[in-house]
Each structure stands twice: as C-alpha cells, then as structure tokens.
Design an enzyme around this catalytic site. Structure first.
Site: not given
Ligand code: NAD
Length: 362
Positions: A93, A193, A195-197, A199
């Site tokens: 990482k 949350g 965001g990407n995942v 949603y």
């Molecule tokens: P992202 O940044 O697109 O979305 C995260 C969302 O969480 C954002 O909209 C943000 O505003 C919101 N957020 C932040 N603080 C918050 C709070 N206190 N309460 C509620 N919402 C809050 O990230 P992502 O890519 O959607 O990833 C989400 C999680 O999943 C992360 O922890 C990431 O490490 C994990 N993850 C993601 C992937 C991937 O493919 N993107 C893979 C494995 C793990």
C-alpha cells in the site's frame, strides 16, 4: 505469521522497528521530493504470492507515524485479500501525505510514479481514497507498475463498481445466513459514505427493492441518492443508530469502535471500508450484540479481483459471485467453531500464505 489484526493495538510506537513488530510488514520505503511537496510511503507486507499490489491513497494524516501505521495495516490487509482469493499477488500500500495546497498535481503524481518505478516492480500501485484515474495516468508516464489507468500500463479503470458488486454479494450472503432470506426486497440498509463504492452499491440494493438510509458529508452525493433511489439522509454519526437490517460502512476505517458499537441497531455489518475494526476485541463486542460481521478484506475484494483478471470480464463476474459462497462458508465455520468471522477468515488467508513459496520474501 502473526495476524495483522491480532497485532493491531491502539497505541502506536514512534519507533519504526517497534512498528515492524506490531505490524509484521516486509519493508517500508520513504520518498521525499521538496520540489513537488511529495512525501510518500510505500509499505510492502508480503511478496510471497507475487508482486505486492495495493492502492495509493492521498489523505490528511495527523502525523507521519499515523501515515506509516495506515500504510502497514492496509498493506497487510492486501496480503490477506489476495491470499484468500488465491491471486498471484502480494500485499502493499502507498500513502501520500496530502500537502496543504497542491500547486502542481501532475508533478506530484509524476514524482510518485518515479518512486514506484524505483522499486522495480516489487510494488504495483492503484487508485484509492483521494486519488483518481487521471492520477494513475500521470503515474503511468513514469512506470508500468500501475493499475486503474485509462489506457497505459495495466489499464483497468475505476475498480469501484466491481468492489460494490462484491459487497452486494456479501450482503446477500449475510442476509441469507443471518435472516434466512434470499431477497433483499423490503430490507432496510444504512450506508455510511455514498462515494464511488457507496453509490454503486446503493444502486444495486435499490434495484433489489431495499430501503436505503445514508449519511455523507458531501451534499451532492446525498442529493443524488435522494433523487435516484428515494433514500433517507441522516447527519454524520446518526447513521450508527439507525434501526436497520444491514449497516454498510463505505467511507472510513475504524468505524466499529467503542463509540459506535453501543449505538448499532442492526443485525449485520457488511461494507467496503478497509480496516473497519478499531481494535481486535471489537469482534467480541459484535458477538455480544449478536451482529454478524463480514470481514472487510474479504467482502471488499471485488476491485482487486477485477484488476487481477484484466480483459476477462466473465471470470471477474464469476469471481465476484463466488464471494457469496466464500462469505457464507466463513459465517458457517464461525458459528460451528464458536469463533469470530475475522478469526476464520484470517486462518484461511494465513494458511494460504504459509503454504506459498518464500522466494521473493525478504
Ligand atoms: P470515495 O472517496 O469515493 O467515497 C467515500 C465517501 O465517504 C465520500 O463521498 C465521502 O464524502 C464520504 N465520507 C467521508 N467521511 C464520512 C463520514 N464521516 N460519514 C459518512 N460519509 C463520509 O471512496 P470509495 O472509493 O467509495 O471507497 C470507500 C471505502 O471503501 C474506502 O474506505 C476505501 O478504502 C474502501 N475500498 C474501496 C475500494 C474501491 O474499489 N474504490 C476497494 C476496496 C476498499
């Protein structure tokens, strides 16, 4: 090999070698480039199964020690994730300590690309919190050891929809096991949350007839959920106390903690966030509350499955669907052996790691 989850303690030593005892990583690399303000860390936990893969996140850290701890914990999680899915990759990482003002983002990520290149393929980077596909494209101008790009290197695009699909199958497995239900129709799911995942997950759950309550500090993100899926929105930490069937953490790590555990009003916790348990004893607290927990690095492995089977979309879909069976088996074994789901998952991953050749391990 000691389990990284068992070795994770709340107190963090400032001595790097003490930390090496606490978080049994292989090696940690530092990169400082005053011209671009880049301060970055790459932690490699294991290369037993192949080159270490893991995302690069760029977020605010209160201290360098906190950043090193995050990198080491996340790298270990990647090793377990690739092992449990029997992928030919190890775990690593990268973290970039977010500068106060990024003056030239391109230059910053180009410098990070040179950092990755300096490790000669021992570590392959990818997108994570605070980094984008565009950033991955810049990194690819300096190294081939990068995934999630649009066209260069190991082009795989955004892994989030695949991560969401894996979480969706994991939720279905948890619902089957805990609530003896095949369908998600009518169930109430709280997502922290969107965001990407979050949603992409909400879309799948909504299509299956689930009722959604969400929290996210980004008003644009929550408005989209209201408009598209009729979701209810609550503020901040209120999400923990929502009376629901499934709580799905898709934002931050360490959300299962002393503060939240007493508030949960759910049967299941299953979401994409990494390192959800603040301390190992949270598994006992979850058991005492009768909450079924889907181990984070298992349920969120959809993204890594996608980047491991580039150009094989059928295999990816098959592997994502197989997460249902993997998690169901973990839940069943945990119940039969009166052990936590984390303990069962760690045991499976450690067995695979222990059986691997050690040629590339330091
Ligand atoms: P992202 O940044 O697109 O979305 C995260 C969302 O969480 C954002 O909209 C943000 O505003 C919101 N957020 C932040 N603080 C918050 C709070 N206190 N309460 C509620 N919402 C809050 O990230 P992502 O890519 O959607 O990833 C989400 C999680 O999943 C992360 O922890 C990431 O490490 C994990 N993850 C993601 C992937 C991937 O493919 N993107 C893979 C494995 C793990």
């Amino acid at each position: 090999m000691a389990s990284y989850i068992e070795s994770r303690e709340s107190g963090v030593s400032t001595d790097l070698f003490d930390m090496a005892e606490q978080y049994p990583f292989s090696d940690v690399h530092f990169w400082r480039d005053p011209e671009t303000q880049l301060q970055a860390i790459i932690a490699i936990h294991s290369t037993k199964l192949g080159p270490a893969i893991g995302g690069c996140r760029m977020i605010d850290y209160p201290s360098t020690q906190a950043a090193v701890k995050d990198a080491c914990c996340l790298a270990a999680g990647m090793s377990y994730k690739t092992a449990i899915n029997r992928l030919p990759f190890g775990g690593g990482k990268a973290v970039i300590l977010k500068p106060k003002h990024v003056t030239d983002r391109r230059a910053l990520f180009a410098s990070f690309g040179r950092f990755v290149e300096s490790l000669n393929g021992r570590y392959i980077t990818a997108m994570d919190s605070g980094t984008s596909i565009a950033d991955m494209d810049v990194i690819a101008s300096q190294t081939n050891h990068v995934m999630c790009t649009t066209t260069a290197g190991l082009a795989s695009g955004d892994p989030s929809p695949h991560t969401a699909k894996g979480v969706y199958y994991g939720i279905k497995a948890a619902v089957k096991f805990k609530l003896q239900q095949e369908s998600l129709s009518g169930l109430h799911i709280a997502i922290q949350g969107v965001g990407n995942v979050g949603y992409a997950l909400a879309k799948l759950l909504h299509n299956d007839g689930a009722k959604l309550t969400v929290a996210d500090p980004n008003p644009l993100a929550t408005q989209r959920l209201i408009n598209e899926f009729g979701a209810e929105v609550v503020a901040g930490d209120d999400i923990y106390g929502i009376n629901c069937d499934v709580f799905s953490p898709c934002a931050l790590g360490q959300v299962i903690n002393a503060h939240s555990i007493v508030q949960f009003n759910t049967s299941i916790i299953a979401g994409s966030a990494n390192n959800q348990l603040q301390t190992p004893d949270m598994t006992d607290a979850l058991a005492a509350r009768g909450i079924l927990y889907a181990p984070d690095y298992v349920i969120n492995s959809g993204g890594v499955l996608q980047i491991s089977y580039l150009n094989k979309p059928d295999v990816v879909q098959h592997k994502l669907a197989a997460l249902y069976d993997t998690l169901l088996a973990i839940f069943t074994q945990a119940e039969q052996q009166n052990r936590s789901t984390v303990n069962i998952a760690n045991g499976l991953a450690e067995k695979i790691l222990a059986g691997a050749n050690d040629e590339s391990q330091h």
